[in-house]
Motif scaffolding. Sequence first.
Motif, PDB file in Angstrom:
ATOM      1  N   TYR A   1      -6.775  -8.933  -1.675  1.00 23.20           N
ATOM      2  CA  TYR A   1      -7.177  -7.609  -2.133  1.00 23.20           C
ATOM      3  C   TYR A   1      -7.409  -7.604  -3.644  1.00 23.20           C
ATOM      4  O   TYR A   1      -8.356  -6.987  -4.136  1.00 23.20           O
ATOM      5  CB  TYR A   1      -6.110  -6.569  -1.780  1.00 23.20           C
ATOM      6  CG  TYR A   1      -6.006  -6.225  -0.312  1.00 23.20           C
ATOM      7  CD1 TYR A   1      -7.098  -6.311   0.526  1.00 23.20           C
ATOM      8  CD2 TYR A   1      -4.791  -5.797   0.234  1.00 23.20           C
ATOM      9  CE1 TYR A   1      -6.999  -5.994   1.874  1.00 23.20           C
ATOM     10  CE2 TYR A   1      -4.681  -5.473   1.564  1.00 23.20           C
ATOM     11  CZ  TYR A   1      -5.786  -5.573   2.382  1.00 23.20           C
ATOM     12  OH  TYR A   1      -5.689  -5.246   3.710  1.00 23.20           O
ATOM     13  N   GLU A   2      -6.539  -8.280  -4.376  1.00 20.58           N
ATOM     14  CA  GLU A   2      -6.689  -8.274  -5.834  1.00 20.58           C
ATOM     15  C   GLU A   2      -7.908  -9.090  -6.268  1.00 20.58           C
ATOM     16  O   GLU A   2      -8.534  -8.777  -7.275  1.00 20.58           O
ATOM     17  CB  GLU A   2      -5.409  -8.779  -6.501  1.00 20.58           C
ATOM     18  CG  GLU A   2      -4.226  -7.847  -6.282  1.00 20.58           C
ATOM     19  CD  GLU A   2      -3.241  -7.816  -7.427  1.00 20.58           C
ATOM     20  OE1 GLU A   2      -2.971  -8.895  -7.983  1.00 20.58           O
ATOM     21  OE2 GLU A   2      -2.760  -6.718  -7.763  1.00 20.58           O
ATOM     22  N   GLU A   3      -8.251 -10.115  -5.528  1.00 19.67           N
ATOM     23  CA  GLU A   3      -9.477 -10.857  -5.826  1.00 19.67           C
ATOM     24  C   GLU A   3     -10.708  -9.994  -5.572  1.00 19.67           C
ATOM     25  O   GLU A   3     -11.717 -10.099  -6.280  1.00 19.67           O
ATOM     26  CB  GLU A   3      -9.536 -12.124  -4.979  1.00 19.67           C
ATOM     27  CG  GLU A   3      -8.534 -13.194  -5.403  1.00 19.67           C
ATOM     28  CD  GLU A   3      -8.485 -14.366  -4.448  1.00 19.67           C
ATOM     29  OE1 GLU A   3      -9.140 -14.280  -3.369  1.00 19.67           O
ATOM     30  OE2 GLU A   3      -7.807 -15.364  -4.751  1.00 19.67           O
ATOM     31  N   GLU A   4     -10.628  -9.116  -4.567  1.00 20.31           N
ATOM     32  CA  GLU A   4     -11.749  -8.253  -4.226  1.00 20.31           C
ATOM     33  C   GLU A   4     -11.847  -7.018  -5.127  1.00 20.31           C
ATOM     34  O   GLU A   4     -12.947  -6.605  -5.504  1.00 20.31           O
ATOM     35  CB  GLU A   4     -11.620  -7.786  -2.758  1.00 20.31           C
ATOM     36  CG  GLU A   4     -11.899  -8.872  -1.744  1.00 20.31           C
ATOM     37  CD  GLU A   4     -13.365  -9.287  -1.732  1.00 20.31           C
ATOM     38  OE1 GLU A   4     -14.228  -8.390  -1.702  1.00 20.31           O
ATOM     39  OE2 GLU A   4     -13.636 -10.496  -1.762  1.00 20.31           O
ATOM     40  N   PHE A   5     -10.703  -6.429  -5.454  1.00 22.40           N
ATOM     41  CA  PHE A   5     -10.707  -5.119  -6.112  1.00 22.40           C
ATOM     42  C   PHE A   5     -10.097  -5.113  -7.508  1.00 22.40           C
ATOM     43  O   PHE A   5     -10.038  -4.065  -8.153  1.00 22.40           O
ATOM     44  CB  PHE A   5      -9.977  -4.100  -5.231  1.00 22.40           C
ATOM     45  CG  PHE A   5     -10.588  -3.938  -3.871  1.00 22.40           C
ATOM     46  CD1 PHE A   5     -11.743  -3.197  -3.698  1.00 22.40           C
ATOM     47  CD2 PHE A   5     -10.022  -4.558  -2.760  1.00 22.40           C
ATOM     48  CE1 PHE A   5     -12.318  -3.053  -2.449  1.00 22.40           C
ATOM     49  CE2 PHE A   5     -10.590  -4.421  -1.507  1.00 22.40           C
ATOM     50  CZ  PHE A   5     -11.743  -3.668  -1.352  1.00 22.40           C
TER      51      PHE A   5
ATOM     52  N   GLY B   1       0.782  -1.224   0.000  1.00 22.62           N
ATOM     53  CA  GLY B   1       0.000   0.000   0.000  1.00 22.62           C
ATOM     54  C   GLY B   1       0.812   1.271   0.000  1.00 22.62           C
ATOM     55  O   GLY B   1       0.281   2.341  -0.329  1.00 22.62           O
ATOM     56  N   PHE B   2       2.102   1.189   0.331  1.00 21.98           N
ATOM     57  CA  PHE B   2       2.932   2.391   0.297  1.00 21.98           C
ATOM     58  C   PHE B   2       2.975   3.003  -1.102  1.00 21.98           C
ATOM     59  O   PHE B   2       3.183   4.206  -1.242  1.00 21.98           O
ATOM     60  CB  PHE B   2       4.356   2.068   0.758  1.00 21.98           C
ATOM     61  CG  PHE B   2       4.528   2.043   2.258  1.00 21.98           C
ATOM     62  CD1 PHE B   2       3.434   2.047   3.102  1.00 21.98           C
ATOM     63  CD2 PHE B   2       5.794   2.002   2.832  1.00 21.98           C
ATOM     64  CE1 PHE B   2       3.580   2.017   4.477  1.00 21.98           C
ATOM     65  CE2 PHE B   2       5.959   1.976   4.209  1.00 21.98           C
ATOM     66  CZ  PHE B   2       4.853   1.981   5.041  1.00 21.98           C
TER      67      PHE B   2
ATOM     68  N   TRP C   1      -7.857   2.991   6.356  1.00 22.74           N
ATOM     69  CA  TRP C   1      -6.906   3.196   5.264  1.00 22.74           C
ATOM     70  C   TRP C   1      -7.107   4.542   4.584  1.00 22.74           C
ATOM     71  O   TRP C   1      -6.147   5.223   4.232  1.00 22.74           O
ATOM     72  CB  TRP C   1      -7.049   2.056   4.271  1.00 22.74           C
ATOM     73  CG  TRP C   1      -6.223   2.133   3.038  1.00 22.74           C
ATOM     74  CD1 TRP C   1      -6.666   2.127   1.748  1.00 22.74           C
ATOM     75  CD2 TRP C   1      -4.790   2.205   2.946  1.00 22.74           C
ATOM     76  NE1 TRP C   1      -5.615   2.193   0.870  1.00 22.74           N
ATOM     77  CE2 TRP C   1      -4.446   2.243   1.575  1.00 22.74           C
ATOM     78  CE3 TRP C   1      -3.766   2.237   3.885  1.00 22.74           C
ATOM     79  CZ2 TRP C   1      -3.132   2.315   1.119  1.00 22.74           C
ATOM     80  CZ3 TRP C   1      -2.444   2.313   3.438  1.00 22.74           C
ATOM     81  CH2 TRP C   1      -2.135   2.355   2.076  1.00 22.74           C
ATOM     82  N   ASP C   2      -8.365   4.956   4.410  1.00 21.00           N
ATOM     83  CA  ASP C   2      -8.618   6.242   3.761  1.00 21.00           C
ATOM     84  C   ASP C   2      -8.068   7.394   4.587  1.00 21.00           C
ATOM     85  O   ASP C   2      -7.553   8.374   4.053  1.00 21.00           O
ATOM     86  CB  ASP C   2     -10.110   6.434   3.480  1.00 21.00           C
ATOM     87  CG  ASP C   2     -10.970   6.315   4.719  1.00 21.00           C
ATOM     88  OD1 ASP C   2     -10.494   5.789   5.739  1.00 21.00           O
ATOM     89  OD2 ASP C   2     -12.141   6.739   4.669  1.00 21.00           O
TER      90      ASP C   2
ATOM     91  N   PRO D   1      -6.095   6.254  -8.847  1.00 25.56           N
ATOM     92  CA  PRO D   1      -5.764   6.751  -7.501  1.00 25.56           C
ATOM     93  C   PRO D   1      -6.998   7.121  -6.686  1.00 25.56           C
ATOM     94  O   PRO D   1      -6.973   7.024  -5.454  1.00 25.56           O
ATOM     95  CB  PRO D   1      -4.889   7.979  -7.792  1.00 25.56           C
ATOM     96  CG  PRO D   1      -4.230   7.647  -9.089  1.00 25.56           C
ATOM     97  CD  PRO D   1      -5.272   6.911  -9.887  1.00 25.56           C
ATOM     98  N   ASP D   2      -8.079   7.511  -7.333  1.00 28.62           N
ATOM     99  CA  ASP D   2      -9.304   7.843  -6.613  1.00 28.62           C
ATOM    100  C   ASP D   2      -9.886   6.631  -5.896  1.00 28.62           C
ATOM    101  O   ASP D   2     -10.685   6.788  -4.969  1.00 28.62           O
ATOM    102  CB  ASP D   2     -10.352   8.404  -7.574  1.00 28.62           C
ATOM    103  CG  ASP D   2      -9.968   9.766  -8.134  1.00 28.62           C
ATOM    104  OD1 ASP D   2      -9.145  10.450  -7.503  1.00 28.62           O
ATOM    105  OD2 ASP D   2     -10.496  10.128  -9.196  1.00 28.62           O
ATOM    106  N   ALA D   3      -9.499   5.433  -6.333  1.00 31.51           N
ATOM    107  CA  ALA D   3     -10.043   4.210  -5.745  1.00 31.51           C
ATOM    108  C   ALA D   3      -9.150   3.630  -4.649  1.00 31.51           C
ATOM    109  O   ALA D   3      -9.550   2.677  -3.979  1.00 31.51           O
ATOM    110  CB  ALA D   3     -10.258   3.160  -6.831  1.00 31.51           C
ATOM    111  N   TYR D   4      -7.971   4.183  -4.452  1.00 35.82           N
ATOM    112  CA  TYR D   4      -7.054   3.621  -3.467  1.00 35.82           C
ATOM    113  C   TYR D   4      -7.679   3.519  -2.079  1.00 35.82           C
ATOM    114  O   TYR D   4      -7.434   2.593  -1.327  1.00 35.82           O
ATOM    115  CB  TYR D   4      -5.778   4.466  -3.381  1.00 35.82           C
ATOM    116  CG  TYR D   4      -4.854   4.371  -4.579  1.00 35.82           C
ATOM    117  CD1 TYR D   4      -4.987   3.372  -5.538  1.00 35.82           C
ATOM    118  CD2 TYR D   4      -3.831   5.298  -4.756  1.00 35.82           C
ATOM    119  CE1 TYR D   4      -4.132   3.294  -6.630  1.00 35.82           C
ATOM    120  CE2 TYR D   4      -2.964   5.234  -5.841  1.00 35.82           C
ATOM    121  CZ  TYR D   4      -3.117   4.231  -6.779  1.00 35.82           C
ATOM    122  OH  TYR D   4      -2.257   4.157  -7.854  1.00 35.82           O
ATOM    123  N   ARG D   5      -8.484   4.514  -1.731  1.00 30.23           N
ATOM    124  CA  ARG D   5      -8.988   4.612  -0.364  1.00 30.23           C
ATOM    125  C   ARG D   5      -9.896   3.452   0.036  1.00 30.23           C
ATOM    126  O   ARG D   5     -10.094   3.211   1.227  1.00 30.23           O
ATOM    127  CB  ARG D   5      -9.753   5.926  -0.185  1.00 30.23           C
ATOM    128  CG  ARG D   5     -10.955   6.066  -1.098  1.00 30.23           C
ATOM    129  CD  ARG D   5     -11.642   7.417  -0.983  1.00 30.23           C
ATOM    130  NE  ARG D   5     -12.750   7.538  -1.916  1.00 30.23           N
ATOM    131  CZ  ARG D   5     -13.945   7.015  -1.700  1.00 30.23           C
ATOM    132  NH1 ARG D   5     -14.190   6.355  -0.574  1.00 30.23           N
ATOM    133  NH2 ARG D   5     -14.914   7.151  -2.592  1.00 30.23           N
TER     134      ARG D   5
END
Length: 357
Positions: free
Chosen positions: A322-326, A31-32, A150-151, A334-338
């Motif tokens: 995370y990749e299976e979910e998102f 996530g960094f 996280w957000d 970048p707007d979806a990172y949160r």
Amino acid sequence: MEKKNYTLHLPLGKLLQSSTFNLEKAVCSHGFFMMAPNNWDSSTKVLRRPFRLSSNSRTIILVHIYQPSSNASVLHVQVDTKHPMSAHDQKILLAQVTRMLRISEKDERDITKFHDIHSEAESIGFGRIFRSPTLFEDIVKCILLCNCGWDRTLAMVKSLCDLQMSFTKTRSKRRDRVKCEGEPLMSGDFPTWEELASVDAEFLKKHCNLGYRANTIIRLATMIKSGKLSLENFEKDEDFDGARKKLQHIKGIGVFISDYVVTCIGDYQKIPADTETIRHITEIHARKNCNLKTVQKLAEEIYGKFAPFQYLAYWFELWKYYEEEFGNLSALSPDAYRIVTGSTSNRGKGKGGIQMK
């Protein structure tokens, strides 16, 4: 003065004898990479961010890092600047890039050994966990991971970079100014410990909304300034337990933060455990008795077979989840990172609910 374009070359061939280096996988592995001032362009596969020419320098340069398709055994580090770069400056810059991407003999040995016991990670080239150009930036970001969503973490990191930009604008009117070379910066760089030691906790709370974390960050910066804490020794000596103990002497830094920092240095034996770890072990491994008191014991039961790389095995599993979910995280806007989290409130939003680049 006319802008000069420098493209420095970082050879990979001799170092990476047993694995294939892939910039996208090396960057988009933690996530960094989503945190300011990093900027990953999924369409061009270029990492863009500001760098300092030295830890004490007030000169900030914007750098583009990419791996040419015509020659995968070298990284290109492109710098736009108005002034010639000395050999010393080039060496400093490449050292920071090398640290971020974990390009060293030790990292290569660790990845090779990890792949020997984790064939699934080897099959997709997973093993380099992205980090920052400096350990100070890593530590502050670890502090900002603690006790919040996280957000909120992403917002606090960005606010620190925005603050650094204000430092730059303020000092541009003084003789001790911070200089920005070449192409204008989209945002500020991550502040150095020198810059943060020049303000107080109340200032950080007011301007960056860091809450109690501001006190911890200022304590860290002032300890480094006074010489009571040497981050260089942490990485040079690789005394991981000693680093944990010294960090935990700083009020506000507990076990979770110190364990996380040590993974950034290069020790993967202990898993930094938080509510996300508990959620993952409870849901994915059906350990219903997982809580703050039992999480370390259960984590060792599950990942101990991968010693001394328990953290890499855990992180591989969590990142895969995370990749299976998102979807492919390297392709996210970048707007979806949160929303990249295991929280049930965001579950499933990646399956058609977020914008890809």
